[in-house]
Each structure stands twice: as structure tokens, then as C-alpha cells.
Design a protein around this motif. Structure first.
Motif, PDB file in Angstrom:
ATOM      1  N   THR A 196       0.917  -1.076  -0.059  1.00  0.00           N
ATOM      2  CA  THR A 196       0.012  -0.108  -0.099  1.00  0.00           C
ATOM      3  C   THR A 196       1.007   1.356  -0.059  1.00  0.00           C
ATOM      4  O   THR A 196       0.720   2.302  -0.862  1.00  0.00           O
ATOM      5  N   ALA A 197       1.899   1.182   0.777  1.00  0.00           N
ATOM      6  CA  ALA A 197       2.875   2.190   0.759  1.00  0.00           C
ATOM      7  C   ALA A 197       3.290   2.581  -0.549  1.00  0.00           C
ATOM      8  O   ALA A 197       3.524   3.704  -1.018  1.00  0.00           O
ATOM      9  N   LEU A 198       3.794   1.750  -1.103  1.00  0.00           N
ATOM     10  CA  LEU A 198       4.537   1.679  -2.721  1.00  0.00           C
ATOM     11  C   LEU A 198       3.437   2.302  -3.467  1.00  0.00           C
ATOM     12  O   LEU A 198       3.955   2.910  -4.363  1.00  0.00           O
ATOM     13  N   GLY A 199       2.252   1.932  -3.498  1.00  0.00           N
ATOM     14  CA  GLY A 199       1.233   2.154  -4.109  1.00  0.00           C
ATOM     15  C   GLY A 199       0.848   3.842  -3.978  1.00  0.00           C
ATOM     16  O   GLY A 199      -0.190   4.428  -4.688  1.00  0.00           O
ATOM     17  N   THR A 200       1.363   4.333  -2.877  1.00  0.00           N
ATOM     18  CA  THR A 200       0.813   5.789  -2.665  1.00  0.00           C
ATOM     19  C   THR A 200       1.876   6.700  -3.124  1.00  0.00           C
ATOM     20  O   THR A 200       1.709   8.176  -2.819  1.00  0.00           O
ATOM     21  N   VAL A 201       2.925   6.423  -3.798  1.00  0.00           N
ATOM     22  CA  VAL A 201       3.801   7.269  -4.503  1.00  0.00           C
ATOM     23  C   VAL A 201       3.099   8.127  -5.234  1.00  0.00           C
ATOM     24  O   VAL A 201       2.115   8.028  -5.995  1.00  0.00           O
ATOM     25  N   VAL A 202       3.500   9.617  -5.302  1.00  0.00           N
ATOM     26  CA  VAL A 202       2.761  10.668  -5.955  1.00  0.00           C
ATOM     27  C   VAL A 202       3.476  10.866  -7.328  1.00  0.00           C
ATOM     28  O   VAL A 202       4.670  11.310  -7.076  1.00  0.00           O
ATOM     29  N   VAL A 203       3.004  11.101  -8.425  1.00  0.00           N
ATOM     30  CA  VAL A 203       3.536  11.466  -9.630  1.00  0.00           C
ATOM     31  C   VAL A 203       3.159  12.781  -9.878  1.00  0.00           C
ATOM     32  O   VAL A 203       1.752  13.054 -10.285  1.00  0.00           O
ATOM     33  N   THR A 204       3.932  13.534 -10.118  1.00  0.00           N
ATOM     34  CA  THR A 204       3.661  15.169 -10.654  1.00  0.00           C
ATOM     35  C   THR A 204       4.118  15.338 -12.256  1.00  0.00           C
ATOM     36  O   THR A 204       5.032  14.695 -12.486  1.00  0.00           O
ATOM     37  N   GLU A 205       3.398  16.012 -12.770  1.00  0.00           N
ATOM     38  CA  GLU A 205       3.871  16.194 -14.272  1.00  0.00           C
ATOM     39  C   GLU A 205       3.922  17.539 -14.550  1.00  0.00           C
ATOM     40  O   GLU A 205       3.283  18.564 -14.178  1.00  0.00           O
ATOM     41  N   GLU A 206       4.911  17.904 -15.552  1.00  0.00           N
ATOM     42  CA  GLU A 206       5.183  19.206 -16.064  1.00  0.00           C
ATOM     43  C   GLU A 206       5.088  19.051 -17.484  1.00  0.00           C
ATOM     44  O   GLU A 206       5.744  17.855 -18.245  1.00  0.00           O
ATOM     45  N   THR A 207       4.250  19.835 -18.442  1.00  0.00           N
ATOM     46  CA  THR A 207       4.075  19.333 -19.718  1.00  0.00           C
ATOM     47  C   THR A 207       4.653  20.514 -20.610  1.00  0.00           C
ATOM     48  O   THR A 207       4.588  21.639 -20.208  1.00  0.00           O
ATOM     49  N   ILE A 208       5.373  20.009 -21.656  1.00  0.00           N
ATOM     50  CA  ILE A 208       5.904  21.088 -22.793  1.00  0.00           C
ATOM     51  C   ILE A 208       5.003  20.729 -24.001  1.00  0.00           C
ATOM     52  O   ILE A 208       5.258  19.634 -24.545  1.00  0.00           O
ATOM     53  N   ALA A 209       4.343  21.756 -24.441  1.00  0.00           N
ATOM     54  CA  ALA A 209       3.700  21.585 -25.901  1.00  0.00           C
ATOM     55  C   ALA A 209       4.484  21.541 -26.925  1.00  0.00           C
ATOM     56  O   ALA A 209       5.276  22.655 -27.190  1.00  0.00           O
ATOM     57  N   LEU A 210       4.737  20.465 -27.846  1.00  0.00           N
ATOM     58  CA  LEU A 210       5.814  20.532 -28.721  1.00  0.00           C
ATOM     59  C   LEU A 210       5.649  21.666 -29.723  1.00  0.00           C
ATOM     60  O   LEU A 210       6.449  22.093 -30.229  1.00  0.00           O
ATOM     61  N   PRO A 211       4.200  21.735 -30.204  1.00  0.00           N
ATOM     62  CA  PRO A 211       4.056  22.769 -31.369  1.00  0.00           C
ATOM     63  C   PRO A 211       4.647  24.171 -30.746  1.00  0.00           C
ATOM     64  O   PRO A 211       5.049  24.954 -31.595  1.00  0.00           O
ATOM     65  N   VAL A 212       4.099  24.433 -29.417  1.00  0.00           N
ATOM     66  CA  VAL A 212       4.603  25.821 -28.994  1.00  0.00           C
ATOM     67  C   VAL A 212       6.281  25.856 -29.173  1.00  0.00           C
ATOM     68  O   VAL A 212       6.785  26.846 -29.045  1.00  0.00           O
ATOM     69  N   LEU A 213       6.872  24.685 -28.393  1.00  0.00           N
ATOM     70  CA  LEU A 213       8.220  24.735 -28.473  1.00  0.00           C
ATOM     71  C   LEU A 213       8.893  24.957 -29.978  1.00  0.00           C
ATOM     72  O   LEU A 213       9.972  25.598 -30.116  1.00  0.00           O
ATOM     73  N   ARG A 214       8.478  24.111 -30.840  1.00  0.00           N
ATOM     74  CA  ARG A 214       8.660  24.242 -32.160  1.00  0.00           C
ATOM     75  C   ARG A 214       8.587  25.604 -32.702  1.00  0.00           C
ATOM     76  O   ARG A 214       9.461  26.060 -33.351  1.00  0.00           O
ATOM     77  N   ALA A 215       7.194  26.314 -32.480  1.00  0.00           N
ATOM     78  CA  ALA A 215       7.343  27.607 -32.864  1.00  0.00           C
ATOM     79  C   ALA A 215       8.292  28.423 -32.536  1.00  0.00           C
ATOM     80  O   ALA A 215       8.834  29.527 -33.172  1.00  0.00           O
ATOM     81  N   GLN A 216       8.558  28.460 -31.144  1.00  0.00           N
ATOM     82  CA  GLN A 216       9.791  29.206 -30.770  1.00  0.00           C
ATOM     83  C   GLN A 216      11.224  28.983 -31.264  1.00  0.00           C
ATOM     84  O   GLN A 216      11.979  30.118 -31.584  1.00  0.00           O
ATOM     85  N   LEU A 217      11.299  27.769 -31.369  1.00  0.00           N
ATOM     86  CA  LEU A 217      12.612  27.416 -32.042  1.00  0.00           C
ATOM     87  C   LEU A 217      12.755  27.837 -33.500  1.00  0.00           C
ATOM     88  O   LEU A 217      13.851  28.193 -34.243  1.00  0.00           O
ATOM     89  N   LEU A 218      11.680  27.825 -34.173  1.00  0.00           N
ATOM     90  CA  LEU A 218      11.604  28.245 -35.589  1.00  0.00           C
ATOM     91  C   LEU A 218      11.621  29.665 -35.776  1.00  0.00           C
ATOM     92  O   LEU A 218      12.454  30.270 -36.594  1.00  0.00           O
ATOM     93  N   ILE A 219      11.228  30.401 -34.712  1.00  0.00           N
ATOM     94  CA  ILE A 219      11.464  31.964 -34.841  1.00  0.00           C
ATOM     95  C   ILE A 219      12.931  32.404 -34.169  1.00  0.00           C
ATOM     96  O   ILE A 219      13.424  33.147 -34.883  1.00  0.00           O
ATOM     97  N   ASP A 220      13.512  31.383 -33.498  1.00  0.00           N
ATOM     98  CA  ASP A 220      15.051  31.539 -33.244  1.00  0.00           C
ATOM     99  C   ASP A 220      15.546  31.291 -34.346  1.00  0.00           C
ATOM    100  O   ASP A 220      16.863  32.144 -34.767  1.00  0.00           O
ATOM    101  N   ALA A 221      15.317  30.387 -35.386  1.00  0.00           N
ATOM    102  CA  ALA A 221      16.017  30.071 -36.744  1.00  0.00           C
ATOM    103  C   ALA A 221      15.787  31.271 -37.420  1.00  0.00           C
ATOM    104  O   ALA A 221      16.530  31.692 -38.269  1.00  0.00           O
TER     105      ALA A 221
END
Length: 328
Positions: A196-221
């Protein structure tokens, strides 16, 4: 230790059209999405960003908490093998490590112990994505949630950084409770307590939207390409016009190689990535309005061959605000 390997998945436009039973004509037209070339252009910096995100998260992992998790798993294994003393020894180490974590930071609620990178990438154009979105929304509106669920899993283009954490409010107490149960000879109950203890580990997420990241990198280019264009203009004026007659066949052949995108093409590709992000639901029209206005201004400057001035700083600030609105 938990098995937390790198997971990646990608779905092509044709595959998506097939999964969603879109009209065959649409599937054929979008089997090679126009964004594929620009995606390839920024594929390396996208992976660099993903690696940097994971490396940054790994710096926050707590060695003592990680050791506590490992020792908990070792205790479970020892109990399965009938070695109660080894289990008690492992739990003693785990408990001591967590006491050390709490002593250093009494206010800490979650102790990070592992990090995983997941990447899902839907390789399709805006038209195909919007058609798929309509199918999913219709299923949800009709209450056919179980049919919509597997389609939703692929309806994403993102990097997700998952961090596994031990909940310090409950996990240490569970280890102490399991230790007491082993001492009392109640091994089966101790096993359940640890599971039960091992089943209570908490998973947190941070999301990076690839289209937004690609758009920013394309503007850098685009910014880099504009700088290179300005730098080569003087070289072109100084070139000897008669030198073309002395070019060898091999030198002429080298000019057949694919030309890099122009600054305007990079901007157009970035605008398309923002439309993909909106179609995938990473924001609505209002969220992207500021950036589209910035890109229109940049286009005007490129067309008029004007100094870009501070427009790239302005666009960078807009990207920062967008990501704060969507993901912070």
C-alpha cells in the motif's frame, strides 16, 4: 527501484485518419504533413530541450529518499523470500533515511525520487487535427466516453516530465507500522502495508507542448537566418562576377543541395505550429492572439527589408507569457 524508462510515441496523419475513420481522401491528402520538414529542422533542439528539462529535474532528486524507496522494495522482496531479519534491516535503513530528509526540511510534503520523460507526438496538419477533434468531441457529446478515451491518448503533441515522489505525511508511518507488524509475526499484514505504501507514491507532471516549443525554435531560426542574410549581403557585393566561368562541374553540383528555409518561411512554419497547438487544445484563440500579432509585425518587417529592431525580444516575451498562462 521503479522502472522509469524513456517512453516515446508518434502517430502520423494517415494513422490518425485510419484510427478515427476519417474520409479516405483526407487521409491520403495528409499522409505527408507539410510540417514534417520544419519539424525535422528543429528536431535536434527539441530533444536538447527535453534532455535539459530532465537533467534539471534530476538535480532535485533526494538521494536519501531514493534510498528509502529502494530499501522498501528490498524489504518486500525479503519478506517474499521468508527472510524477516533482512526485511527489518532494510526498513530500518529506509526509516532512517526518511528521518534525515524530514530533519533537513520539515515543511517538505513530497520527496522526489525519480524522473521520467514521456514524449507523444501527433504528426499531422491542422485540417486533420481539427477533423479528429470533431470526431472525439462528438463521441464525448454522445456519452461514448470509452470509445473516445483511446483516441484521446494519441491526441497530443507534448513532452511530459514525470516526477515520482514519496508522500512524507504517510510513507514514514507506513514503514514503522510494517516494522511493528513483522516484529509481531504478522508478515502477511506487513506485506500488504508495504504494498500500500509503494502504491501511494505521488507522480507530478510538467507538460511542454511540442508545437509551442517548435514555434519558438523556428522563430529563433528566423532570427539567425536574418542575421546571416545581412552578413552575406556585403560578401555578395564584393564577389568577382567573372568567377562563375571558372566553376568546375563538381562545384556546380554542390548547389543542388537543399536550400535552408528563408526567414519568412520560418515565420510561416512557426505560425502553423501555433495553429496546431490551438487545434490540439493547448490553448484557445485568445491565448495565441498576441503571438500571431507579433508574427504579423515580423512578416511586415521582413517583407519591407526593415531592421527587425526589438521584435524578437517582444516575441520572446510573448512566448514566456503564453507558457505561463497555459502550463504554470
Amino acid at each position: 527501484m521503479l522502472n522509469r524508462n524513456l517512453l516515446t510515441s508518434s502517430v502520423s496523419a494517415l494513422a490518425l485518419a485510419t484510427m478515427l475513420a476519417l474520409p479516405p481522401a483526407l487521409a491520403q491528402e495528409t499522409s505527408q504533413p507539410p510540417a514534417s520538414q520544419t519539424n525535422e529542422t528543429v528536431s535536434e533542439p527539441v530533444q536538447d530541450e527535453a534532455t535539459a528539462q530532465v537533467d534539471e529535474k534530476r538535480k532535485t532528486l533526494l538521494e536519501d529518499a531514493t534510498r528509502a524507496l529502494e530499501e522498501t522494495e528490498a524489504a518486500v522482496k525479503a519478506l517474499d523470500e521468508g527472510d524477516t531479519q533482512a526485511a527489518l534491516d532494510a526498513l530500518a535503513v529506509a526509516t532512517g533515511k526518511l528521518q534525515s530528509v524530514v530533519a533537513r526540511d520539515p515543511d517538505l510534503a513530497l520527496a522526489p525520487v525519480d524522473v521520467q520523460l514521456l514524449q507523444r507526438d501527433l504528426l499531422a496538419d491542422v485540417e486533420t487535427i481539427n477533423a479528429a477533434r470533431e470526431v472525439i468531441e462528438d463521441l464525448v457529446d454522445d456519452g461514448r466516453l470509452q470509445e473516445a478515451r483511446p483516441l484521446m491518448r494519441e491526441f497530443a503533441s507534448e513532452i511530459v516530465v514525470e516526477t515520482t515522489n514519496l508522500p512524507l505525511a504517510t510513507y514514514p508511518d507506513a514503514l514503522l507500522r510494517a516494522t511493528a507488524q513483522i516484529d509481531a509475526g504478522d508478515v502477511e499484514t506487513a506485506k500488504r502495508t508495504l504494498a500500500t505504501a509503494l502504491g501511494t507514491v505521488v507522480v507530478t507532471e510538467e507538460t511542454i507542448a511540442l508545437p509551442v516549443l517548435r514555434a519558438q525554435l523556428l522563430i529563433d531560426a528566423a532570427e539567425k537566418a536574418l542575421g546571416e542574410d545581412e552578413g552575406t549581403a556585403a560578401d555578395t557585393d564584393a564577389a568577382d562576377s567573372g568567377s562563375t566561368e571558372t566553376e568546375s562541374a563538381d562545384e556546380a553540383a554542390e548547389t543542388v543541395e537543399a536550400e535552408p528555409l528563408s526567414p519568412g518561411e520560418y515565420v510561416a512554419a512557426a505560425r502553423n505550429q501555433l495553429k496546431i497547438a490551438e487545434a490540439l487544445g493547448y490553448g484557445d484563440e485568445d491565448d495565441f492572439e498576441e503571438l500571431h500579432e507579433n508574427l504579423d509585425e515580423l512578416d511586415d518587417k521582413i517583407d519591407a527589408e526593415q531592421d527587425s529592431g526589438g521584435i524578437f525580444d517582444k516575441i520572446g516575451d510573448s512566448f514566456t507569457r503564453l507558457k505561463q498562462r497555459l502550463f504554470d
